[in-house]
Design a protein around this motif. Structure first.
Motif, PDB file in Angstrom:
ATOM      1  N   ALA A 416     -15.489  61.112 -87.486  1.00 62.07           N
ATOM      2  CA  ALA A 416     -15.796  62.381 -86.814  1.00 62.07           C
ATOM      3  C   ALA A 416     -14.507  62.895 -86.183  1.00 62.07           C
ATOM      4  CB  ALA A 416     -16.876  62.166 -85.751  1.00 62.07           C
ATOM      5  N   PRO A 417     -14.384  64.215 -86.004  1.00 63.90           N
ATOM      6  CA  PRO A 417     -13.132  64.756 -85.436  1.00 63.90           C
ATOM      7  C   PRO A 417     -12.927  64.380 -83.971  1.00 63.90           C
ATOM      8  CG  PRO A 417     -14.750  66.515 -85.785  1.00 63.90           C
ATOM      9  CD  PRO A 417     -15.338  65.276 -86.385  1.00 63.90           C
ATOM     10  N   ASN A 418     -14.012  64.135 -83.247  1.00 60.14           N
ATOM     11  CA  ASN A 418     -13.891  63.750 -81.840  1.00 60.14           C
ATOM     12  C   ASN A 418     -15.142  62.987 -81.430  1.00 60.14           C
ATOM     13  OD1 ASN A 418     -15.943  65.700 -81.125  1.00 60.14           O
ATOM     14  ND2 ASN A 418     -14.364  67.267 -81.330  1.00 60.14           N
ATOM     15  N   ALA A 419     -15.146  62.503 -80.207  1.00 58.80           N
ATOM     16  CA  ALA A 419     -16.331  61.769 -79.733  1.00 58.80           C
ATOM     17  C   ALA A 419     -16.396  61.855 -78.223  1.00 58.80           C
ATOM     18  CB  ALA A 419     -16.253  60.299 -80.162  1.00 58.80           C
ATOM     19  N   ARG A 420     -17.609  61.816 -77.717  1.00 63.22           N
ATOM     20  CA  ARG A 420     -17.767  61.705 -76.267  1.00 63.22           C
ATOM     21  C   ARG A 420     -17.633  60.250 -75.870  1.00 63.22           C
ATOM     22  NH1 ARG A 420     -23.429  64.617 -76.094  1.00 63.22           N
ATOM     23  NH2 ARG A 420     -23.287  63.863 -78.231  1.00 63.22           N
ATOM     24  N   ILE A 421     -16.973  60.031 -74.744  1.00 62.69           N
ATOM     25  CA  ILE A 421     -16.918  58.687 -74.168  1.00 62.69           C
ATOM     26  C   ILE A 421     -17.451  58.786 -72.738  1.00 62.69           C
ATOM     27  CG2 ILE A 421     -14.970  57.957 -75.602  1.00 62.69           C
ATOM     28  CD1 ILE A 421     -13.186  58.290 -73.066  1.00 62.69           C
ATOM     29  N   LEU A 422     -17.619  57.636 -72.081  1.00 56.70           N
ATOM     30  CA  LEU A 422     -18.142  57.620 -70.719  1.00 56.70           C
ATOM     31  C   LEU A 422     -17.006  57.720 -69.718  1.00 56.70           C
ATOM     32  CD1 LEU A 422     -20.702  54.791 -71.447  1.00 56.70           C
ATOM     33  CD2 LEU A 422     -21.314  57.152 -70.804  1.00 56.70           C
ATOM     34  N   ARG A 423     -17.306  58.358 -68.610  1.00 53.53           N
ATOM     35  CA  ARG A 423     -16.285  58.577 -67.581  1.00 53.53           C
ATOM     36  C   ARG A 423     -16.946  58.420 -66.219  1.00 53.53           C
ATOM     37  NH1 ARG A 423     -15.696  63.575 -65.107  1.00 53.53           N
ATOM     38  NH2 ARG A 423     -13.748  63.930 -63.983  1.00 53.53           N
ATOM     39  N   SER A 424     -16.295  57.702 -65.327  1.00 55.93           N
ATOM     40  CA  SER A 424     -16.835  57.521 -63.978  1.00 55.93           C
ATOM     41  C   SER A 424     -15.747  57.739 -62.950  1.00 55.93           C
ATOM     42  CB  SER A 424     -17.402  56.106 -63.813  1.00 55.93           C
ATOM     43  OG  SER A 424     -18.597  55.992 -64.552  1.00 55.93           O
ATOM     44  N   VAL A 425     -16.065  58.533 -61.950  1.00 53.04           N
ATOM     45  CA  VAL A 425     -15.116  58.784 -60.867  1.00 53.04           C
ATOM     46  C   VAL A 425     -15.579  57.977 -59.647  1.00 53.04           C
ATOM     47  CG1 VAL A 425     -13.982  60.538 -59.466  1.00 53.04           C
ATOM     48  CG2 VAL A 425     -14.789  61.129 -61.757  1.00 53.04           C
ATOM     49  N   LEU A 426     -14.739  57.028 -59.216  1.00 47.52           N
ATOM     50  CA  LEU A 426     -15.127  56.125 -58.118  1.00 47.52           C
ATOM     51  C   LEU A 426     -14.637  56.712 -56.792  1.00 47.52           C
ATOM     52  CD1 LEU A 426     -14.404  52.694 -59.850  1.00 47.52           C
ATOM     53  CD2 LEU A 426     -16.319  54.278 -60.146  1.00 47.52           C
ATOM     54  N   ILE A 427     -15.141  57.900 -56.481  1.00 48.73           N
ATOM     55  CA  ILE A 427     -14.617  58.667 -55.342  1.00 48.73           C
ATOM     56  C   ILE A 427     -15.179  58.178 -54.016  1.00 48.73           C
ATOM     57  CG2 ILE A 427     -16.347  60.530 -55.427  1.00 48.73           C
ATOM     58  CD1 ILE A 427     -14.044  62.540 -54.943  1.00 48.73           C
ATOM     59  N   LYS A 428     -16.235  57.374 -54.041  1.00 44.67           N
ATOM     60  CA  LYS A 428     -16.836  56.897 -52.780  1.00 44.67           C
ATOM     61  C   LYS A 428     -16.376  55.476 -52.481  1.00 44.67           C
ATOM     62  CE  LYS A 428     -21.011  57.796 -54.204  1.00 44.67           C
ATOM     63  NZ  LYS A 428     -21.100  58.757 -55.322  1.00 44.67           N
ATOM     64  N   PRO A 429     -15.923  55.218 -51.254  1.00 44.59           N
ATOM     65  CA  PRO A 429     -15.412  53.870 -50.958  1.00 44.59           C
ATOM     66  C   PRO A 429     -16.479  52.781 -51.057  1.00 44.59           C
ATOM     67  CG  PRO A 429     -15.434  55.251 -48.968  1.00 44.59           C
ATOM     68  CD  PRO A 429     -15.768  56.137 -50.115  1.00 44.59           C
ATOM     69  N   GLU A 430     -17.753  53.158 -50.999  1.00 42.46           N
ATOM     70  CA  GLU A 430     -18.834  52.166 -51.067  1.00 42.46           C
ATOM     71  C   GLU A 430     -18.980  51.558 -52.453  1.00 42.46           C
ATOM     72  OE1 GLU A 430     -19.305  55.330 -50.049  1.00 42.46           O
ATOM     73  OE2 GLU A 430     -19.554  55.093 -47.882  1.00 42.46           O
ATOM     74  N   ILE A 431     -18.326  52.154 -53.452  1.00 40.21           N
ATOM     75  CA  ILE A 431     -18.570  51.739 -54.826  1.00 40.21           C
ATOM     76  C   ILE A 431     -18.224  50.272 -55.067  1.00 40.21           C
ATOM     77  CG2 ILE A 431     -16.320  52.536 -55.681  1.00 40.21           C
ATOM     78  CD1 ILE A 431     -19.652  52.724 -57.535  1.00 40.21           C
ATOM     79  N   GLY A 432     -17.238  49.769 -54.311  1.00 38.35           N
ATOM     80  CA  GLY A 432     -16.815  48.381 -54.509  1.00 38.35           C
ATOM     81  C   GLY A 432     -17.969  47.399 -54.340  1.00 38.35           C
ATOM     82  N   ASP A 433     -18.919  47.710 -53.451  1.00 45.47           N
ATOM     83  CA  ASP A 433     -20.028  46.797 -53.161  1.00 45.47           C
ATOM     84  C   ASP A 433     -21.043  46.725 -54.294  1.00 45.47           C
ATOM     85  OD1 ASP A 433     -18.813  46.573 -50.735  1.00 45.47           O
ATOM     86  OD2 ASP A 433     -20.131  48.025 -49.740  1.00 45.47           O
ATOM     87  N   SER A 434     -21.091  47.753 -55.134  1.00 43.93           N
ATOM     88  CA  SER A 434     -22.136  47.752 -56.162  1.00 43.93           C
ATOM     89  C   SER A 434     -21.565  47.763 -57.584  1.00 43.93           C
ATOM     90  CB  SER A 434     -23.065  48.952 -55.952  1.00 43.93           C
ATOM     91  OG  SER A 434     -22.307  50.115 -55.748  1.00 43.93           O
ATOM     92  N   LEU A 435     -20.286  47.448 -57.684  1.00 43.61           N
ATOM     93  CA  LEU A 435     -19.625  47.545 -58.984  1.00 43.61           C
ATOM     94  C   LEU A 435     -20.218  46.609 -60.038  1.00 43.61           C
ATOM     95  CD1 LEU A 435     -17.252  49.051 -60.258  1.00 43.61           C
ATOM     96  CD2 LEU A 435     -15.821  47.093 -59.722  1.00 43.61           C
ATOM     97  N   GLU A 436     -20.484  45.354 -59.650  1.00 38.49           N
ATOM     98  CA  GLU A 436     -21.005  44.381 -60.617  1.00 38.49           C
ATOM     99  C   GLU A 436     -22.366  44.831 -61.140  1.00 38.49           C
ATOM    100  OE1 GLU A 436     -19.133  43.521 -58.063  1.00 38.49           O
ATOM    101  OE2 GLU A 436     -17.523  42.572 -59.242  1.00 38.49           O
ATOM    102  N   HIS A 437     -23.189  45.302 -60.208  1.00 39.07           N
ATOM    103  CA  HIS A 437     -24.508  45.789 -60.611  1.00 39.07           C
ATOM    104  C   HIS A 437     -24.366  46.977 -61.564  1.00 39.07           C
ATOM    105  CE1 HIS A 437     -28.719  46.863 -60.470  1.00 39.07           C
ATOM    106  NE2 HIS A 437     -28.357  48.107 -60.224  1.00 39.07           N
ATOM    107  N   LEU A 438     -23.504  47.903 -61.208  1.00 28.79           N
ATOM    108  CA  LEU A 438     -23.273  49.095 -62.030  1.00 28.79           C
ATOM    109  C   LEU A 438     -22.821  48.697 -63.434  1.00 28.79           C
ATOM    110  CD1 LEU A 438     -22.913  52.277 -61.859  1.00 28.79           C
ATOM    111  CD2 LEU A 438     -20.505  51.788 -61.470  1.00 28.79           C
ATOM    112  N   HIS A 439     -21.878  47.770 -63.485  1.00 31.26           N
ATOM    113  CA  HIS A 439     -21.325  47.338 -64.772  1.00 31.26           C
ATOM    114  C   HIS A 439     -22.415  46.713 -65.651  1.00 31.26           C
ATOM    115  CE1 HIS A 439     -18.537  45.787 -67.714  1.00 31.26           C
ATOM    116  NE2 HIS A 439     -19.047  44.580 -67.544  1.00 31.26           N
TER     117      HIS A 439
END
Ligand code: PLP
Length: 470
Positions: A416-439
């Motif tokens: 295909a000429p292009n593809a969508r990929i996933l993108r996440s912006v970790l703009i909130k400092p709380e994200i570190g606490d839930s990263l494993e769950h998110l992953h």
């Protein structure tokens, strides 16, 4: 801080000030009784539920989060007065606050002297920088990277300037050899460098572009709308500091306090290193400017009315969390570190693939499918399945060229000429606490399985006010 308490104090303080003037009767045309208001307000709050939970760690989509409570209170306190920072007589207090926060932002980038002001957005700030570029290099074009913000091309059309997209390398940074070729071939007056692209957070080699400034006599404008505040962390050893140190030698820079500066929307900023550029804004207004002092903010900006409340909100926030590594830097650091940790998890994952190493706090990745069409389809599925169901996760997608994908991941079949990929912006400092769950949640979505680890507290257990307190 207790948001409800201080919101109440903001209303009281405005009433206390008003009480110093002679009393008058509000006009009956404004009258709304509490019962009718209550019904309309109930409709409003109900309609506002049609939203994504920007405040919650499960939301890692776009660069959006609620403002800091200090910004909310600062904005409200000033909005009750409703100053207009177009001219000093629109509200001297917030005009002074704007000058102070602009000086703080200029110091953050290492500008010794500066001219600048807040804008309603990064787009408006970039428009001003390109406008000044056009006035100082008439008839010459503008170069920006293929991964720069889409509004640069749009604003070049608005300004009647020729825009040129320069290819990027496999890290999403402007290819300076290609830029140099372009500078030799075409008449280019200004190069826009992006310090933190919106798509991947890539940082153009600003420090290397400085040599081209001297050789070709071009202006250098840095679009740091999203990435600008990361300059506070340049000394942490987590990324190359040279592009950030080089901003001090560029001609102009844009930063959006409404992205990483904890502000509500309506707060961008543009800064020029040479205060003499004020000459390009000269105009005469029959309506305003009765105060004689030095330059009015309205005399150095293209926009007219702007919320003084935006300056008050930023001023109050920076009083508490200054633009220093110890202040605002500590708000950005957890997201930056989380992005690195997540990159390691993605490198070890059999189900998800890291698109490219994160430079700042944006992580790009995709379901490990063998073909571009498969990647695109699985990405769309993760996006929509993620938002459905009891333990939602909100990501965003980024459309990338097939070449960009296969250059980084040669095993992919380019069907295909292009593809969508996933993108996440970790703009909130709380994200570190839930990263494993998110992953794990995203790995499960990528393979169509259910989550492996326990579901965190349900969103209905949230506090009533959706802003993090600190
Ligand atoms: C967000 C962004 C813009 C546009 O800013 P707005 O405030 O959305 O108008 C421009 N450039 C970059 C790099 C951005 O991330």
């Amino acid at each position: 801080m207790d948001l409800q308490h201080w919101l109440g104090r903001a209303v009281e303080a405005s009433g206390e000030w008003a009480a110093e003037f002679a009393p008058f009767t509000p006009h009956p045309s404004h009258h709304v009784d509490d019962e009718r208001f209550g019904a309309a307000f109930a409709d409003l709050t109900k309609r506002l539920r049609d939203n994504y939970p920007f405040f919650h760690p499960s939301y890692v989509g776009q660069m959006v989060k609620p403002p800091h409570p200090a910004a909310v209170v600062g904005y409200l306190a000033a909005m009750l007065v409703n100053p207009n920072n177009h001219a000093r007589e629109g509200g001297p207090a917030t005009a002074d606050m704007e000058r102070e926060v602009i000086a703080e932002l200029a110091a953050m980038f290492g500008f010794r002297r500066h001219l600048g002001h807040l804008t309603t957005s990064g787009t408006m700030g970039n428009l001003e920088a390109l406008y000044v570029a056009r006035e100082s290099h008439p008839g010459a074009g503008v170069a920006y990277s293929a991964d720069s913000h889409f509004t640069h091309a749009r604003m070049c059309r608005v300004l009647g300037m020729e825009g040129h997209a320069v290819p990027v390398d496999r890290h999403g940074r402007m290819d300076l050899d290609a830029l140099e070729d372009l500078l030799r071939r075409e008449r280019i007056g200004t190069v826009v460098l992006t310090a933190g692209t919106t798509g991947t957070g890539a940082v153009d080699p600003v420090h290397e572009a400085l040599a081209l400034k001297a050789r070709f006599g071009v202006r250098l404008h840095v679009d740091a709308a999203y990435g600008g505040f990361f300059t506070l962390l340049a000394g942490e050893g987590l990324f190359d500091r040279r592009p950030w140190d080089a901003i001090a030698f560029c001609d102009s820079v844009v930063v959006d306090p409404h992205k990483h500066g904890l502000q509500p929307y309506g707060c961008g900023a543009v800064l020029f290193r040479d205060p003499q550029v004020a000459r390009h804004y000269r105009h005469d207004s029959p309506y305003t400017y009765f105060t004689p002092s030095d330059l009015h903010l309205g005399e150095i900006s293209l926009e007219c009315s702007r919320a003084g409340a935006a300056a008050a909100a930023l001023w109050l926030t920076l009083r508490l969390l200054p633009a220093t590594p110890e202040g605002l830097g500590q708000v950005l650091l957890p997201g930056l570190k989380a992005a690195r940790r997540w990159a390691d998890l993605l490198r070890a994952s059999p189900h998800l693939t890291l698109y490219q190493p994160p430079e700042l706090d944006i992580v790009t990745y995709f379901p490990s499918e063998p073909t571009l069409a498969g990647v695109d389809e699985a990405t769309a599925r993760v996006l929509s399945d993620g938002m459905a169901g009891p333990d939602p996760v909100y990501v965003s997608t980024l459309r990338v060229d097939g070449d960009a994908l296969t250059e980084r991941h040669p095993w992919l079949v380019a069907d295909a000429p292009n593809a969508r990929i996933l993108r996440s912006v970790l703009i909130k400092p709380e994200i570190g606490d839930s990263l494993e769950h998110l992953h794990q949640r995203l790995e499960g979505l990528a393979t169509g399985r259910s989550p492996r680890c326990p579901v965190p507290p349900s969103p209905s257990a949230r506090p009533p006010v959706p802003t993090p307190s600190r």
